[in-house]
Design a protein around this motif. Structure first.
Motif, PDB file in Angstrom:
ATOM      1  N   ALA A  74      -9.373  -0.138  -2.603  1.00 15.08           N
ATOM      2  CA  ALA A  74      -8.631  -1.347  -2.246  1.00 15.08           C
ATOM      3  C   ALA A  74      -8.854  -1.721  -0.792  1.00 15.08           C
ATOM      4  O   ALA A  74      -8.859  -2.896  -0.440  1.00 15.08           O
TER       5      ALA A  74
ATOM      6  N   GLN B 265      -4.263   3.706  -9.490  1.00 10.06           N
ATOM      7  CA  GLN B 265      -3.816   4.369  -8.266  1.00 10.06           C
ATOM      8  C   GLN B 265      -4.898   5.293  -7.723  1.00 10.06           C
ATOM      9  O   GLN B 265      -5.223   5.269  -6.543  1.00 10.06           O
TER      10      GLN B 265
ATOM     11  N   TYR C  22      -6.192   3.076  -4.729  1.00 13.88           N
ATOM     12  CA  TYR C  22      -5.272   3.384  -3.649  1.00 13.88           C
ATOM     13  C   TYR C  22      -5.674   4.679  -2.972  1.00 13.88           C
ATOM     14  O   TYR C  22      -6.616   5.339  -3.362  1.00 13.88           O
ATOM     15  N   GLY C  23      -4.906   5.016  -1.985  1.00 14.15           N
ATOM     16  CA  GLY C  23      -5.157   6.262  -1.285  1.00 14.15           C
ATOM     17  C   GLY C  23      -6.091   6.061  -0.100  1.00 14.15           C
ATOM     18  O   GLY C  23      -6.491   4.938   0.239  1.00 14.15           O
ATOM     19  N   GLU C  24      -6.413   7.181   0.526  1.00 15.06           N
ATOM     20  CA  GLU C  24      -7.248   7.131   1.715  1.00 15.06           C
ATOM     21  C   GLU C  24      -8.661   6.707   1.362  1.00 15.06           C
ATOM     22  O   GLU C  24      -9.166   7.024   0.303  1.00 15.06           O
TER      23      GLU C  24
END
Lengths: 165, 486, 510, 103, 612
Positions: C367, C430, C434-436
């Motif tokens: 993202a 997710q 998402y996330g790092e």
């Protein structure tokens, strides 16, 4: 008289045939086969097949078997080696053969149980009748066999000749 | 009857294809010493010419249809269909043979002559209406085939193939002949029409007739490589020169099936209830043995041999149906089968290289990359063998199973169709190799398509597609002819 | 020769042209894009001239093809198949676009197969002759087999062969049933057979009907795929190239569901009714099972594949409610699944093109790196989990509502699938987006290019359109499903009144 | 004591000879002997033909026998040629050694 | 009246900001986002003014959304007084929070995205309250859930945030499961989903049907409004930016369940069993959440549990038949809870992101405006008369007493606890000495102005807006005992809570810890939120994921089903490998096969059909 003749030559035929099967050396088999053919020729006569009896002796016993013997000699074939390997065949073969024989004999017996053969009852098996049939009804197969023989000749040449170059 | 026998010119017309084939065959050999080796392609051209002439001859014969030589032969639509088919098979065998023979540096004149003779024998078989004629035709065809199977006489596999074919073939012929003898015994004649009449009038001994039928079944089932007499086929097809394998799997087989059907639909039709279960079993057994054993084959020729056993099983389904539709289905099947199988073998011929080195499934790796045209054509044959629609193979199966269902053979149909799903696996393996792998040594080194091979691939491919998209042309003829056999 | 014939044969013509194009040039893809867009335009013409106020078949063409057996080239389009055809023609250009750079090897053949596949798919939906139907059914198999087998991933061969054999095994039984129908009815014409059944000129014994129904149904159920016949699907999807996955998921699976609707119900109403509880249970198991298995997949495509099992369970469930609402929902759900799962595969394909991995664990933080890609993916995800105002919601709602009318217990179980769909999709979203932001992702995952936008935007537009204004799509569907239901139920009442059918044929089957 | 031979005896003899021919094919290992067994089978069939010919008092069976002889001759020529090539290539006449292609 | 403009304006804002916002300067983003909400709010006001008394619902038909068989779902908007209340709250409070967010989010990344989501939320929330059928309500219902998900996971690079987002969405889905089943049943029984038709037919329906529908609706409400057993998502939802917590997870979205159940009052009126269940769930939630609120140290968590608890109150009202009271509490709660959250946001903003109460203290002087505005909320939630919370809470408790005294008493205790934990938070944050190492600063006007407005509303909202009176036509007042003692008791409980908190956190700061140590086991239980998350994880999530992976996927799918499929293939090959053994290559064995076949044929042919 007919019975005796039949029995004698039938016996010879069967014994020779058995010999074909049990002999390990091909030459013995070949000679036994000639015996079978000879006795068959006698039986043909008994059935009134004069021409066929002659042809049997000349073509079969004379020509074909000579060819066999010739090839056996040419290849210097010896007695066959005793090797197992075909246990299955024997296991399967013998009962099957007996079954086959039994079946055919049984059926034949039932079909033709009462008709008898006596020498001389049928006299249309001479060369004249044969020739007439060959050139009328059986003209086509007769002519076509020439093709068959041509094929055989070509085949023999193709397979057996030496390389030209 | 014999007394008023006279030479009938019409008979000669009806016998024209065989005459032409024999004449051309002889002519080839006569020319051999004259033309010498350098003109080796000329024999191929000549034999194609001869085959085309014979094709014309059979059409001419059909124009003048009817019995010939006192009922020895019957020239009807059915016979003509198979005459044309075997001749076409002959042409399609000659085409890849150009390259094959050149590659092997083999004699060409005798090869082509034998081919013509063999086809002459087959033509004779399919129009024969007399068991003795069938027998002689069968022998002409077979003996030529034996020789052709071992044509490369220095090749061990060729020898072995020829020997096996010859010994087992003669063995089976013995049974066939015994059957003929028993029929003669039961009815006093070996003319199919007469036999049928006798059987219908209950004159003949039914049991003897049944045993005779069984024995003839052995001989014929052997020739068509149907189980349990299929056993020779894999070895012989594998060992024979590839174009010859193609020929064996199409020509003699088609002729044998033609005879099979003719005998069992005419002479033995009245005792159909007796032999039907046997053919049922043989059909199923052939399909299963052929398809399942083929699953594990790595040699393409051998795989195609098993496949041809399986296909014999499908055809037997048509015979089991015992109906006009069944006969028509058989005719159609043989036509499309001959085309696709001979095409497939032509593709194998193309790749196999000198001495049939590359006949492993793995050798087909990456062919699509190197020779997309050849691969695409081979694909058509394989899809047709699988039975994918819009190919002849599909319609052929379809007609057969339709005939079967119309005769209420529900289980045979279901099992047969399931079998065809199994079969898809091994055909797909070749497709996988051709399209989904990197090229192998064989595909790297394969020469571009020669004209003969190109024709040998394109013609059957077109035929397969035409049969798949417009089957009407063939089917209508088959339907009409089949209705007339009885 | 009318517009419909044109729409059907244009892809074939395009395929043939593609075959003769020069190899190893861009000509293949350009031609494929042009022609497939043209075909789509032609199919839009079909839409324009389709009379929405009429139920039943339109644009009928009936040309004798083979005389004996009497096979016709009979095609026509109805309110359901219309949309499915549009779906196929709509997705083909998109497939070309997403393969534009991805397919480097043997591009010409790739696009040729894609066009051939389009031809087969359209044919399946149009055929009105059972034989013709079977022909197209099998024709679809071949190009897809090659698409998977040649341009797929590592285990492509296994997947392709499995796909082919699985489908083949089912369809041979169907072939047997088709032939059997012909033997009984002496025609392959679908309308004629339905007519004969309706008027009582053709009566099956119940055993016969059941077997025929099953023969058809198993073939279709494999294609759908209905639990437990689904295992070819994950393999095929994972291994197929993006375009293949898209066509497979979006259109090919619909062959099964459309055929169940179009053939199984009207032809064998009695058997369909008596089997319905069993099939519904299988469908529900599929819904929940597919979702649960999907949840734990480490591979994105596999995840989407199992989600298809779950989604298609809704479709089958909807069909076997025998309620107008359920049937409409099922059809709508077919279209929805085509659009949204198609889009998912497109997007997963785009990710794969960038990062060269389908494993979820290789992603994370996309993202940040590619916000638009993520946004589009999110919209698609939401569509897929049935968020209102996006397409799937309407379908799922109608199906479940129809189910509730038929059997509320089914609804309760099936609705669990709706919960689970959120679990697996969002969890995947997710973990992927998402996330790092990792280095690999950062350097290899750029945002959408204009070409990719062109592929994605139509899909998004359709998702919203179908979700917001279903009346653009539903009325023709409703008209057609009403006819199907009428055929189904009329036959049932007939069957009840009829004297016990003679137990024929099957009894002497050998 | 029988005055005439029942026709079934001939037929049975034919069957016996045929069976012995088959037995020879099955149990002999020398290719030439195996081939001779086939000839024996053909002879047995011939006997049947002739016998049936007698039964029907017709000459047809003789003709069949005649054709079978021709075929047998042709087969012998070709068969022996094949055997020759096999022997040239393999140096053996043992039929069990000719099994390089299998399975 | 162009009702559609009300939701469409925020939607337009969302689309503009969503598509183009990345390239916009902040001011333009603000203009679009705030402007659309302002316009929407103004349009609401204008509409309501134009519609006047709204004695009859005003319905507008736009288009048919779904039509299939007997099912017709129209896209219709409807305004009645209930809707009007919610419209004003949503747009009004929403607007304030939008404005506040300008300040709060000023330094955050993804600025445009945040406002786009907020606008989208407004759109869905407005659709939810405007929709004239259950399905349209459901559209908004799911839509706000989506926005909640997006905004909770706004910091999408933080795993806990995205986890919380997922949790919110999925738990909501479980609720929606119930809601949708209720809808299916409604249509099955009433052949419509339009409110007007459903309620007409519902009054004559069988009770068990209505009870089932009611319970299923309650499942939905439990999800959305964070009631037992589905409340677990709301505390986690605090991972989102604070304005989001205020708007979505306090003021508006979470009250959707209340709206929905209040809207379905006809059904509950005819299903007393379901109503009782609602009341019980409500009171249980109120009490449990309040107890958890005592022990939390994260200021937003305290308020989150407070929200859960207050929502429980609202359901007590609904369940007791006092729909108007419930709605009233929605309104007042919107004011003071939004204020509490925004105030907390201001504190957090002041402390640069610090959320732990133990790190705060003494902020009274550093951030006076925040302190005083929050005091307004404090007194409101504690139920100090005559502030907003007092009115609504009192109305609910009075109704609850009628329904069941036990609920009343628990409600009163909860009120005491509520006062206690809010006071605790206030004392810890604003009183005493600063404990952290921060340099607090007061928030900018753009943040405190909304605080101030909400402060005023918290103080006067209850008095100004007499919701039960306004909704009299829709919810006829129920008979309730005019018992002033009940009021005194609850007010006393509130003061007791405040007093106790003052004692423990201001007067004797060490006391809290010693109490906690004295009651170690219960304290731990409550501190860990009764281990509900762990329980769910162990009984639902783990078995489901593990079971799916090991049993369903590896076991059933790969092992059993695919194993069987591949097994068929393998068996086929086995058969093939056996069959090819027939092909020994040996001519004599081939001949044996031929003979075998021949004999078999003769036997079958000759003997088949018997020997005649």
């Amino acid at each position: 008289m007919d019975v005796i003749l039949f029995l004698v030559f039938a016996l010879i035929a069967v014994v020779c045939a058995i010999n074909v099967v049990v002999q390990t050396h091909p030459i013995s088999s070949a000679l036994s086969l000639v015996g079978v053919m000879g006795s068959l020729a006698v039986l043909y006569l008994l059935l009134g097949a004069e021409f066929i009896a002659a042809a049997q002796v000349i073509v079969y016993a004379g020509a074909i078997m000579v060819l066999f013997v010739f090839v056996i000699m040419l290849l210097n074939a010896g007695a066959e080696a005793k090797k197992g390997r075909s246990f299955m065949v024997q296991l399967l073969g013998v009962p099957l053969l007996i079954a086959f024989l039994g079946l055919v004999a049984f059926f034949v017996q039932r079909m033709y149980g009462d008709e008898a053969v006596s020498f001389g009852m049928f006299q249309k098996g001479g060369p004249k009748e044969i020739g007439q049939a060959l050139f009328t009804t059986y003209l086509l197969p007769f002519e076509v066999t020439s093709l068959l023989i041509l094929v055989a000749i070509v085949g023999a040449i193709v397979l057996a000749r030496k390389e030209i170059d | 009857m014999p007394a008023n026998f006279g030479f009938n010119p019409a008979d000669m017309t009806r016998f024209l294809p065989e005459i032409l084939l024999a004449v051309f065959g002889t002519f080839l050999m006569v020319l051999d010493p004259i033309l010498q080796k350098r003109a080796s392609y000329a024999f191929g051209h000549l034999s194609i010419l001869g085959l085309l002439a014979a094709l014309g001859g059979s059409l001419a014969a059909y124009n003048n249809a009817g019995p010939a030589f006192g009922g020895m032969l019957v020239i009807d639509g059915y016979g003509t269909f198979f005459r044309v088919l075997t001749i076409a098979v002959g042409i399609l065998t000659v085409l890849p043979s150009y390259r094959f023979l050149a590659r092997q540096e083999a004699e060409t004149s005798e090869y082509h002559a034998l081919l013509l003779f063999s086809i002459a024998g087959q033509c004779l078989m399919v129009v024969a209406n007399d068991l003795i004629m069938v027998f002689i035709g069968l022998e002409i065809s077979s003996i030529s085939s034996y020789i052709m199977a071992g044509y490369l006489r220095d090749d061990k596999r060729n020898n072995e193939s020829a020997l096996k074919y010859f010994l087992l073939g003669s063995f089976a012929t013995g049974f066939f002949l015994y059957g003929v003898a028993l029929i003669y015994g039961a009815t006093g004649s070996v003319n199919l029409s007469t036999v049928r009449a006798h059987v219908l009038q209950q004159n003949a001994e039914p049991v003897l007739l049944a045993v005779a039928a069984a024995l003839m079944f052995v001989g014929l089932a052997f020739k068509v490589s149907a189980a349990p007499f299929q056993i020779w086929a894999p070895d012989v097809y594998q060992g024979a020169p590839t174009p010859v394998s193609a020929f064996l799997s199409a020509g003699p087989k088609a002729a044998a099936f033609a005879v099979f059907l003719r005998i069992f639909y005419t002479a033995f039709e009245p005792i159909g209830a007796r032999w039907e279960p046997l053919v049922w079993g043989a059909a199923l057994l052939s399909m299963c043995i052929g398809n399942f054993a083929a699953l594990l084959q790595t040699n393409v020729k051998r795989m195609l041999a098993y496949s041809s056993i399986a296909h014999a099983g499908y055809v037997l389904v048509a015979i089991t149906a015992r109906s006009g539709d069944g006969a028509a289905a058989l005719m159609f099947y043989m036509a499309s089968y001959a085309l696709m199988n001979i095409g497939a073998f032509a593709a194998v011929t193309y790749l196999s290289g000198k001495g049939d080195r590359f006949v492993d499934v793995e050798d087909f790796k990456g062919l699509a990359k190197k020779q997309p045209m050849a691969a695409a054509l081979f694909t058509i044959f394989l899809l047709s063998l699988i039975g994918v629609p819009l190919t002849g193979g599909f319609f052929a199966k379809f007609y057969i199973f339709r005939a079967a269902l119309e005769s209420h053979l529900v289980w045979l149909t279901v099992l047969g169709l399931l079998n065809s799903a199994v079969a898809a696996y091994y055909y797909l393996r070749i497709l996988v190799m051709m399209y989904m792998h990197e090229p192998s040594e064989a595909s790297e080194t394969v020469e571009p398509l020669s004209t003969g091979l190109r024709l040998a691939l394109v013609l059957p491919a077109l035929g397969t597609l035409v049969l798949g998209i417009f089957p009407n042309w063939v089917l209508e003829f088959a339907g009409k002819s089949a209705a007339m056999i009885r | 020769m009318n517009l419909l014939t044109g729409v059907l044969f244009l892809p074939l013509a395009a395929f043939l042209v593609a075959l003769v194009l020069p190899r190893n040039s861009g000509a293949g893809r350009t031609w494929a894009l042009l022609s497939s867009t043209g075909i789509f335009a032609a199919s839009l013409g079909l839409l324009a001239y389709f009379d929405r106020n009429l139920g039943g078949e339109q644009f009928g063409v009936d040309v004798p093809w083979i005389q004996s057996p009497d096979i016709h080239f009979a095609i026509s389009v109805n309110g359901v198949s219309l949309w499915l055809i549009l779906l196929s023609t709509f997705l083909t250009p998109i497939c070309v676009l997403i393969s534009w750079n991805y397919i480097k090897d043997r591009g010409k053949e790739f696009y040729a197969f894609l066009l051939l596949l389009e031809f087969g798919l359209i044919g399946v939906f149009l055929a009105q002759d059972l034989f013709l139907f079977y022909v197209f059914w099998e024709v679809c198999l071949v190009p897809m087999y090659f698409l998977i087998g040649i341009w797929g991933h590592d285990r492509r061969i296994y997947a392709a062969v499995k796909f082919f054999l699985y489908t083949m095994a089912g369809s041979v039984l169907m072939l047997a049933a088709i032939i059997y129908l012909y033997v009984r009815a002496h025609t392959f014409s679908y309308p004629a057979i339905v007519d004969m059944l309706g008027s009582g000129r053709l009566v099956f014994s119940s055993q016969e009907e059941l077997l025929l129904f099953l023969a058809f149904f198993v073939a279709f159920a494999i294609k759908v795929p209905l639990f437990p016949l689904h295992t070819w699907l994950p393999d095929a999807h994972v291994e197929a190239p993006s375009a293949g996955s898209v066509m497979l998921a979006s259109v090919m699976l619909k062959m099964g569901t459309y055929s169940i609707l179009h053939y199984c119900l009207p032809l064998f109403p009695g058997a369909a009714h008596s089997c319905a509880p069993w099939i519904a249970v299988l469908a529900i198991i599929g819904i929940i099972y597919g979702a649960l298995v999907s949840m734990v997949q480490p591979n994105m495509k596999k995840l989407v594949a199992y989600s298809s099992v779950s989604h298609l369970g809704f479709v089958v469930l909807g069909i076997f409610t025998f309620e107008q609402t359920g049937l409409d929902g099922a059809v709508y759900q077919m279209l929805n699944h085509g659009i949204s799962t198609g889009a998912l595969f497109v997007l997963v394909g785009l990710l794969y093109e960038r990062r060269h991995s389908l494993e979820i664990k290789d992603y994370g933080g996309v993202a940040t790196a590619a916000p638009w890609l993520s946004t589009v993916f999110l919209v698609t995800t939401l569509a897929s989990i049935g968020l209102p105002l996006l397409n799937n919601f309407v379908g799922e709602f109608l199906v479940l509502q129809g189910t509730a009318l038929a059997n509320f217990t089914w609804t309760v179980w099936a609705a669990i699938g709706v919960i689970l769909s959120a679990c697996y999709m969002l969890w995947m979203y997710q973990r992927v987006f998402y996330g790092e932001l990792g280095d690999e992702v950062k350097h290899h995952v750029p945002d959408l290019s204009p070409r990719e936008w062109a592929a994605v935007v139509p899909l998004i537009v359709m998702m919203v359109w179908m979700g917001v204004y279903s009346q653009s799509f539903l009325p023709p569907v409703t008209r057609n499903t009403a006819i199907v239901l009428k055929q189904t139920n009329v036959n049932v009442s007939y069957r009840v009144q009829a004297p016990a059918a003679k137990s024929v044929e099957v009894a002497h089957a050998r | 004591m029988l005055s005439a031979v029942p026709i079934s005896w001939f037929l049975t003899l034919s069957a016996v000879l045929f069976a012995l021919g088959v037995a020879g094919f099955l149990f002999r290992r020398n290719i030439i002997t195996v081939f001779m067994s086939i000839e024996l089978m053909l002879n047995a069939v011939n006997l049947s033909f002739v016998t049936f010919s007698y039964h029907y008092k017709s000459v047809d069976g003789h003709l069949f026998t005649f054709f079978v002889m021709v075929v047998a001759a042709a087969e012998a020529a070709v068969g022996l040629a094949i055997i020759l090539t096999v022997f040239k290539n393999r140096g053996t006449l043992n039929i069990d050694d000719v099994d390089s292609m299998k399975n | 009246m162009q009702l559609w403009l009300i939701p469409i304006l925020p939607l337009a804002g969302f689309l503009i900001n969503g598509v183009l916002g990345r390239r916009f300067p902040k001011s333009l983003v603000n203009a679009v986002a705030i402007g659309s909400v302002v316009l929407s709010f103004l349009w609401v006001v204008k509409t309501l003014l134009a519609l006047g008394g709204l004695q009859e619902p005003h319905l507008e038909h736009y288009f048919t959304w779904i039509q299939s068989g007997d099912l017709t779902v129209n896209c219709d908007f409807m305004v009645d007084r209930l809707t009007a209340v919610f419209l004003l709250v949503v747009t009004g409070v929403g607007l304030l929070i939008h404005i506040y967010a300008i300040g709060y989010m000023a330094h955050e990344g993804g600025y445009y995205r945040f406002f786009a989501y907020l606008n989208l939320f407004m759109f869905f929330m407005l659709v939810l309250v405007l929709g004239a059928s259950y399905l349209l309500l459901f559209v908004g219902w799911e839509g706000v859930g989506l926005c909640s998900y997006l905004l909770i996971g706004f910091y999408f690079d933080k795993k806990f945030a995205t986890n919380a987002g997922n949790k919110a969405f999925i738990v909501n889905r479980i609720g929606d499961f119930g809601f949708s089943l209720a809808m299916f049943l409604i249509f099955r029984n009433f052949q419509s989903l339009e409110f007007s038709q459903v309620f007409t037919k519902a009054s004559s329906a069988q009770e068990w049907v209505l009870t089932t529908i009611g319970l299923l609706l309650m499942v939905g409400a439990c999800g959305k409004s964070a009631q037992i057993p589905l409340y677990v998502w709301l505390p986690d939802a605090m991972a989102g930016p604070t304005p989001v917590s205020a708007l979505i997870h306090a003021a508006t979205m979470v009250t959707a369940g209340v709206y929905m159940t209040a809207r379905s009052n006809v059904i509950f009126n005819h299903a007393p069993g379901a109503a009782s269940v609602i009341a019980i769930i409500g009171v249980a939630t109120a009490f449990l959440a309040a107890t958890i609120g005592i022990t939390q140290n994260d200021i937003k968590k305290v308020f989150a549990y407070s929200t859960v608890s207050q929502l429980g109150y609202m359901f007590i009202g609904i369940g007791s038949g006092a729909y108007a009271a419930g709605v009233w509490h929605v309104v007042t709660h919107a004011f003071f809870k939004a204020l509490l959250f925004l105030g907390a946001g201001s504190v957090i903003h002041a402390l640069s992101g610090e959320q732990d109460l133990r790190q705060m203290g003494g902020l009274r002087k550093k951030t006076p405006i925040t302190f005083w505005t929050m005091c307004c909320a404090w007194v409101a939630i504690a139920g100090v008369p005559p502030f907003a919370g007092f009115y609504s809470k009192d109305a609910i408790l009075a109704a609850a007493y009628e329904h069941s005294p036990a609920i009343y008493w628990i409600g009163v205790i909860t009120a005491g606890i509520t006062a206690f934990y809010v006071s605790r938070a206030m004392f810890l944050a604003f009183f005493g000495e600063p404990r952290g190492h921060h340099h607090p600063h007061e928030s900018p006007p753009v943040m405190w102005v909304p605080l101030a407005i909400l402060g005023v509303l918290s103080l006067a909202g209850g008095y100004l807006f007499n919701i039960p009176e306004y909704l009299r036509d829709i919810f006829p007042p129920i008979h309730e005992a005019d018992n002033p003692a009940l009021v005194y008791i609850s007010v006393a409980a509130g003061f007791a809570g405040i007093g106790l908190a003052y004692l423990m956190y201001v007067a004797k700061p060490g006391m809290a810890d010693s109490v906690a140590n004295a009651l170690k086991a219960p304290y731990q239980l409550i501190y860990n939120k009764y281990f509900v998350d762990e329980l769910y994880d162990a009984t639902v999530v783990k078995p489901l994921v593990g079971g799916s992976r090991l049993v369903l996927w590896k076991g059933v799918d790969a092992g059993l089903i695919d194993g069987m499929v591949n097994g068929v293939g393998a068996r086929a090959r086995d058969v093939g490998s056996v069959l090819r053994l027939l092909q020994s290559g040996n001519i004599r064995s081939y001949a044996a096969w031929v003979l075998f076949g021949g004999v078999a044929l003769i036997v079958m042919m000759g003997l088949a059909g018997g020997i005649r």
